[in-house]
Design a protein around this motif. Structure first.
Motif, PDB file in Angstrom:
ATOM      1  N   MET A 159       0.848  -1.196   0.000  1.00  0.00           N
ATOM      2  CA  MET A 159       0.000   0.000   0.000  1.00  0.00           C
ATOM      3  C   MET A 159       0.884   1.248   0.000  1.00  0.00           C
ATOM      4  N   PRO A 160       0.625   2.230  -0.878  1.00  0.00           N
ATOM      5  CA  PRO A 160       1.463   3.431  -0.935  1.00  0.00           C
ATOM      6  C   PRO A 160       1.307   4.284   0.317  1.00  0.00           C
ATOM      7  N   ILE A 161       2.370   5.023   0.632  1.00  0.00           N
ATOM      8  CA  ILE A 161       2.346   5.913   1.792  1.00  0.00           C
ATOM      9  C   ILE A 161       1.580   7.182   1.426  1.00  0.00           C
ATOM     10  N   LYS A 162       0.640   7.580   2.282  1.00  0.00           N
ATOM     11  CA  LYS A 162      -0.125   8.802   2.030  1.00  0.00           C
ATOM     12  C   LYS A 162       0.600  10.028   2.564  1.00  0.00           C
ATOM     13  N   HIS A 163       1.225   9.891   3.728  1.00  0.00           N
ATOM     14  CA  HIS A 163       1.901  11.020   4.365  1.00  0.00           C
ATOM     15  C   HIS A 163       3.396  10.735   4.447  1.00  0.00           C
ATOM     16  N   LYS A 164       4.159  11.467   3.657  1.00  0.00           N
ATOM     17  CA  LYS A 164       5.609  11.249   3.588  1.00  0.00           C
ATOM     18  C   LYS A 164       6.350  11.944   4.718  1.00  0.00           C
ATOM     19  N   ARG A 165       5.879  13.118   5.132  1.00  0.00           N
ATOM     20  CA  ARG A 165       6.521  13.863   6.217  1.00  0.00           C
ATOM     21  C   ARG A 165       5.453  14.246   7.242  1.00  0.00           C
ATOM     22  N   ILE A 166       5.650  13.843   8.483  1.00  0.00           N
ATOM     23  CA  ILE A 166       4.647  14.102   9.514  1.00  0.00           C
ATOM     24  C   ILE A 166       5.271  14.809  10.706  1.00  0.00           C
ATOM     25  N   LEU A 167       4.414  15.486  11.466  1.00  0.00           N
ATOM     26  CA  LEU A 167       4.798  16.019  12.766  1.00  0.00           C
ATOM     27  C   LEU A 167       3.957  15.281  13.789  1.00  0.00           C
ATOM     28  N   LEU A 168       4.601  14.505  14.631  1.00  0.00           N
ATOM     29  CA  LEU A 168       3.919  13.723  15.659  1.00  0.00           C
ATOM     30  C   LEU A 168       3.956  14.483  16.975  1.00  0.00           C
ATOM     31  N   LYS A 169       2.785  14.775  17.519  1.00  0.00           N
ATOM     32  CA  LYS A 169       2.693  15.462  18.820  1.00  0.00           C
ATOM     33  C   LYS A 169       2.358  14.433  19.893  1.00  0.00           C
TER      34      LYS A 169
ATOM     35  N   ALA B 154       4.352  23.520  10.461  1.00  0.00           N
ATOM     36  CA  ALA B 154       4.299  24.454   9.336  1.00  0.00           C
ATOM     37  C   ALA B 154       5.703  24.782   8.834  1.00  0.00           C
ATOM     38  N   GLU B 155       6.643  24.962   9.760  1.00  0.00           N
ATOM     39  CA  GLU B 155       8.005  25.349   9.386  1.00  0.00           C
ATOM     40  C   GLU B 155       8.720  24.265   8.571  1.00  0.00           C
ATOM     41  N   ILE B 156       8.486  23.008   8.902  1.00  0.00           N
ATOM     42  CA  ILE B 156       9.201  21.940   8.202  1.00  0.00           C
ATOM     43  C   ILE B 156       8.430  21.417   6.993  1.00  0.00           C
ATOM     44  N   GLY B 157       7.257  21.981   6.734  1.00  0.00           N
ATOM     45  CA  GLY B 157       6.473  21.529   5.593  1.00  0.00           C
ATOM     46  C   GLY B 157       5.852  20.157   5.796  1.00  0.00           C
ATOM     47  N   ALA B 158       5.461  19.856   7.041  1.00  0.00           N
ATOM     48  CA  ALA B 158       4.794  18.581   7.309  1.00  0.00           C
ATOM     49  C   ALA B 158       3.471  18.524   6.556  1.00  0.00           C
ATOM     50  N   GLU B 159       3.092  17.333   6.152  1.00  0.00           N
ATOM     51  CA  GLU B 159       1.826  17.158   5.443  1.00  0.00           C
ATOM     52  C   GLU B 159       0.654  17.082   6.405  1.00  0.00           C
ATOM     53  N   ILE B 160       0.935  16.709   7.661  1.00  0.00           N
ATOM     54  CA  ILE B 160      -0.119  16.555   8.655  1.00  0.00           C
ATOM     55  C   ILE B 160       0.497  16.578  10.043  1.00  0.00           C
ATOM     56  N   VAL B 161      -0.273  17.074  11.015  1.00  0.00           N
ATOM     57  CA  VAL B 161       0.103  16.984  12.422  1.00  0.00           C
ATOM     58  C   VAL B 161      -0.713  15.847  13.036  1.00  0.00           C
ATOM     59  N   LEU B 162      -0.017  14.909  13.650  1.00  0.00           N
ATOM     60  CA  LEU B 162      -0.673  13.771  14.285  1.00  0.00           C
ATOM     61  C   LEU B 162      -0.621  13.962  15.792  1.00  0.00           C
ATOM     62  N   LYS B 163      -1.784  14.206  16.374  1.00  0.00           N
ATOM     63  CA  LYS B 163      -1.887  14.440  17.807  1.00  0.00           C
ATOM     64  C   LYS B 163      -2.194  13.112  18.500  1.00  0.00           C
ATOM     65  N   ALA B 164      -1.199  12.573  19.209  1.00  0.00           N
ATOM     66  CA  ALA B 164      -1.342  11.279  19.862  1.00  0.00           C
ATOM     67  C   ALA B 164      -1.856  11.462  21.283  1.00  0.00           C
ATOM     68  N   THR B 165      -2.957  10.809  21.597  1.00  0.00           N
ATOM     69  CA  THR B 165      -3.547  10.891  22.925  1.00  0.00           C
ATOM     70  C   THR B 165      -3.841   9.480  23.427  1.00  0.00           C
TER      71      THR B 165
END
Length: 237
Positions: free
Chosen positions: A1-11, A150-161
């Protein structure tokens, strides 16, 4: 399966590191998080992380107890430095190159945050951990996640709870609470949903940077998200 998000910011929240302990870092929980990161790193995903410090100090709580709010927030930033060092060490122990950068100048402990360096590290396949929030009091690590994303050009912020998304009410208190599969930034702000602060929501909205809220304790959730599967709650324009 192809990767949808190549660069992420994990919180990651500091509380998520506690596991079932009363405070500090639970070794098993940290190792499980590292295993999840390792899984997506192996797929070629560029991973940046912002981690909170609530398992050690909470600036707002200290302020409510009578301490100057700015002082409490700086203590909280130092707590994020400790958590970032722990995560960096745990990643290196499983063979994943990691670099932690601090918004506060503490060169003996961590290198300072420099955006071009962070981008180069990501391109080299290193996990980059952003410590000390934004480096300013009165701004949460949620806002730091939105800013760095935003600064690193992430495609999505993933908020882990510890909860698998955003609910209409607290699912621990209301058995009838239902989970949103998706919600707009404006609706999340107007409903005062506490999963992230309004400043972080507004910054991501203005930068058209989506957020997905998910459970870090749910096995395989992080991998499913980067592969584009439905998981948690998507906050979008």
């Amino acid at each position: 399966m192809p990767i949808k998000h190549k660069r992420i910011l994990l919180k990651l929240s500091g509380e998520a590191l506690m596991g079932d302990t009363a405070y500090g870092i639970d070794r098993g929980t940290l190792q499980a998080m590292v295993a999840d990161i390792a899984e997506i790193h192996a797929l070629g995903v560029e991973v940046a992380v912002v981690i909170g410090g609530g398992n050690i100090f909470r600036g707002m709580a200290l302020g409510a107890a009578g301490m100057d709010r700015a002082t409490g927030d700086y203590m909280g930033m130092l707590a994020t430095v400790m958590n970032s060092l722990a995560l960096q060490d745990a990643l290196k122990n499983v063979g994943i190159p990691a670099r932690a950068q601090s918004a506060l100048k503490i060169e003996q402990v961590l290198e300072p945050y420099i955006r071009p360096k962070a981008l180069r590290y990501l391109e080299e396949g290193k996990v980059v951990i952003f410590a000390a929030g934004t480096g300013n009091p009165f701004f949460t690590t949620d806002t730091a996640a939105a800013l760095r994303g935003a600064e690193i050009g992430a495609e999505i912020v993933l908020k882990a709870t510890k909860v698998d998304g955003i609910y209409t009410a607290d699912p621990k208190k209301d058995p009838n609470a239902t989970r949103y599969s998706s919600i707009s930034f404006d609706e999340a702000i107007s409903k005062n949903l506490a999963v992230m602060d309004a400043t972080a929501f507004a910054l991501c909205r203005d930068q058209k940077l989506p957020i997905r809220v998910f459970s870090i304790v749910k096995p395989g959730a992080l991998k499913r998200i980067v592969l584009g599967e439905d998981e948690g709650t998507l906050v979008h324009i």
